[in-house]
Structure formats: C-alpha cells, structure tokens
Motif scaffolding. Structure first.
Motif, short mmCIF file in Angstrom:
data_model
loop_
_atom_site.label_atom_id
_atom_site.label_comp_id
_atom_site.label_asym_id
_atom_site.label_seq_id
_atom_site.Cartn_x
_atom_site.Cartn_y
_atom_site.Cartn_z
N LYS A 73 54.05 17.66 95.15
CA LYS A 73 54.25 16.32 95.71
C LYS A 73 53.47 15.31 94.87
N VAL A 74 53.84 14.02 95.02
CA VAL A 74 53.20 12.96 94.24
C VAL A 74 51.68 13.06 94.32
N ILE A 75 51.16 13.14 95.54
CA ILE A 75 49.70 13.14 95.68
C ILE A 75 49.08 14.34 94.96
N ASP A 76 49.76 15.49 95.03
CA ASP A 76 49.18 16.68 94.40
C ASP A 76 49.33 16.66 92.88
N ASN A 77 50.32 15.93 92.39
CA ASN A 77 50.39 15.70 90.94
C ASN A 77 49.22 14.83 90.49
N THR A 78 48.93 13.79 91.28
CA THR A 78 47.90 12.83 90.84
C THR A 78 46.49 13.44 90.88
N ILE A 79 46.29 14.45 91.74
CA ILE A 79 44.92 15.00 91.84
C ILE A 79 44.69 16.20 90.91
N LEU A 80 45.69 16.53 90.10
CA LEU A 80 45.53 17.70 89.21
C LEU A 80 44.23 17.68 88.39
N PRO A 81 43.84 16.52 87.83
CA PRO A 81 42.60 16.54 87.04
C PRO A 81 41.39 16.94 87.88
N LEU A 82 41.39 16.55 89.16
CA LEU A 82 40.26 16.90 90.02
C LEU A 82 40.29 18.39 90.39
#
Ligand SMILES: Nc1ncnc2c1ncn2[C@@H]1O[C@H](COP(=O)(O)OP(=O)(O)OP(=O)(O)O)[C@@H](O)[C@H]1O
Ligand SMILES: [Mg+2]
Length: 230
Positions: A73-82
């Motif tokens: 999902k969008v949110i889980d794509n954006t948190i990949l670096p973390l």
C-alpha cells in the motif's frame, strides 16, 4: 565506453541545482556514482568535505523510474526506508502519516500504487525518498512520464515542498523550462561523454509565481541555454 569526462561541480546547503543535458549523456550515471551504486573509476565524491566515493546511504535518491512496490500500500511503500533501518511498521507509519497530506496523498494511504494517478505515484515515490531523511536529495527526472498539466502542477508543488523541508536538491532533467523554473543554478551538460558546458545562475527571485515562465527575464535565460545547446 567513456560516459562521464571531467565533470566537477558542487552544491551549497539548501540549494536547488539541476543537471540539464540530452538523453543518454550520462546524467543518471552521475547520480548513481554520487549515490555509490555504480563504481567510480576516476574522481571523488565529497560530502561536507568528507570523501564518500563509493559509499551508499549518504543521500536520498529517487531513481528515474518510481519503482513503487506494487504489492504494498502507499503508506507501506513510503515507510520502506524506515523499515530497512529496523523500525517496526507501527512506528514507521506514525512518522509517515503527518507527511501524507503535504505530499498530496491524504485519503490514499491504504491504496495500492495501481489505484493512483501518475502524479500521485510520483509523489508517493518522492515521499519515500524524503523518508530516507538525508539532507541531500537526488531526483532523476521525477516528472518525465507525466502529462504537461500534471507536470506543471508537480513542479510548483515540488518548489513549495523543497522550501518547507529545506532540502539540498540535485535534480536531473532534459526539460529546459523545468530546470530554469526550479533551480538556483543549472549545469548544462554536453552529449556523451558528459562534460559541463556551462554553469547558469538563475537570478529569478523567490517565491516564483507559476507565470514567471512567460516573463522576459525567464525567456532571456531560456534563449541563452537553447542557443548554447545547439
Ligand atoms: N548499466 C550500464 N551498462 C552499460 N552502459 C550503460 C549502463 N547504464 C547506462 N549506460 C550507458 O551510459 C550512457 C549514459 O546513460 P545514462 O542513463 O547515464 O544517461 P542519461 O543522461 O540519464 O539519459 P536519459 O536522459 O535518457 O535518462 C548511455 O549511453 C547508456 O547506454
Ligand atoms: Mg537518465
């Protein structure tokens, strides 16, 4: 095949600098060298005076393709670096949520990339790049695949976000107008092997209105670059 020859340039803190050059001249290769993901045969990369040649993890980098993971999902794509840094999904999502509206993704947090428009996918990829949290951000033609209207809007949006988050940005494009509108300085590159043909300082005051692209001063710079490219 020699791709880059004698290219030497710098970025100041909080500066927006663009590498402008024709397709295939070596722009992405230069970013890949700075990011440490292709080997450098000659030359050095310095960050804050430290030799970082060949090191990864020093810069936030948005690759030429958005490369969102289609199954996340969008949110889980954006948190990949973390997540890569070892944070839990819960912690990481909490950090990302305040940024979703700034990046124009509110209401789409739990959608998949295929459910987004092209502009939204690019913003999700930009947010993921931003979540990497490095002071220096490399952006490789982030708007290349977008239609003209979306591209216009995204340029204005990026300018506002860049101002808010105070990043130092190295931007790559072959769009002259985009380069002038966004940048403090532009390095014009030659055909492959890439060399620096000219450094152009863009002395247009900020904040820049969208219609600045029709001003006499803007067109004077555009003409100068166009003549120099041919
Ligand atoms: N992995 C690779 N192996 C061999 N040659 C490569 C590789 N990647 C790029 N090249 C070559 O290096 C040259 C520069 O490529 P690069 O992707 O840096 O260009 P570019 O300026 O980013 O082009 P574009 O604007 O089309 O993205 C090209 O001629 C390409 O064929
Ligand atoms: Mg490229």
């Amino acid at each position: 095949m020699p791709i880059v020859e004698d290219v030497s340039f710098y970025l100041h803190k909080n500066e927006f600098v663009t590498l402008l050059g024709p397709s295939g001249c070596g722009k992405s290769t230069i970013l890949n060298m700075i990011a440490g993901i292709v080997p450098v045969e000659e030359g050095k990369v310095y960050i804050d005076g430290r030799d970082c040649t060949g090191e990864v993890g020093n810069v936030s980098y948005m690759y030429q393709k958005d490369l969102l993971l289609p199954w996340k999902k969008v949110i889980d794509n954006t948190i990949l670096p973390l997540i890569i840094k070892g944070e839990t999904v819960g912690e990481a999502r909490k950090k990302a949520i305040p940024y979703l509206s700034l990046f124009g993704l509110e209401g789409f947090e739990y959608k998949y990339p295929f459910q987004l428009s092209g502009g939204m996918r690019q913003r999700a990829a930009l947010l993921r790049t931003y979540m990497f949290s490095k002071d220096i951000v490399l952006l490789d033609e982030p708007f290349a695949g977008l239609d003209a209207i979306t591209r216009y809007n995204m340029q204005s949006w990026l300018m506002q976000v860049a101002d808010k988050v105070k990043a130092t940005i190295l931007f790559v494009t072959h769009d002259i107008e985009e380069a002038i509108y966004l940048s403090d300085r532009i390095y014009v590159l030659t055909e492959r092997p890439a060399r620096i043909k000219e450094e152009v300082k863009i002395q247009l005051s900020r904040p820049r209105e969208r219609d600045i692209v029709t001003s006499t001063q803007f067109n004077r710079i555009k003409k100068h670059i166009l003549l120099n490219l041919s």
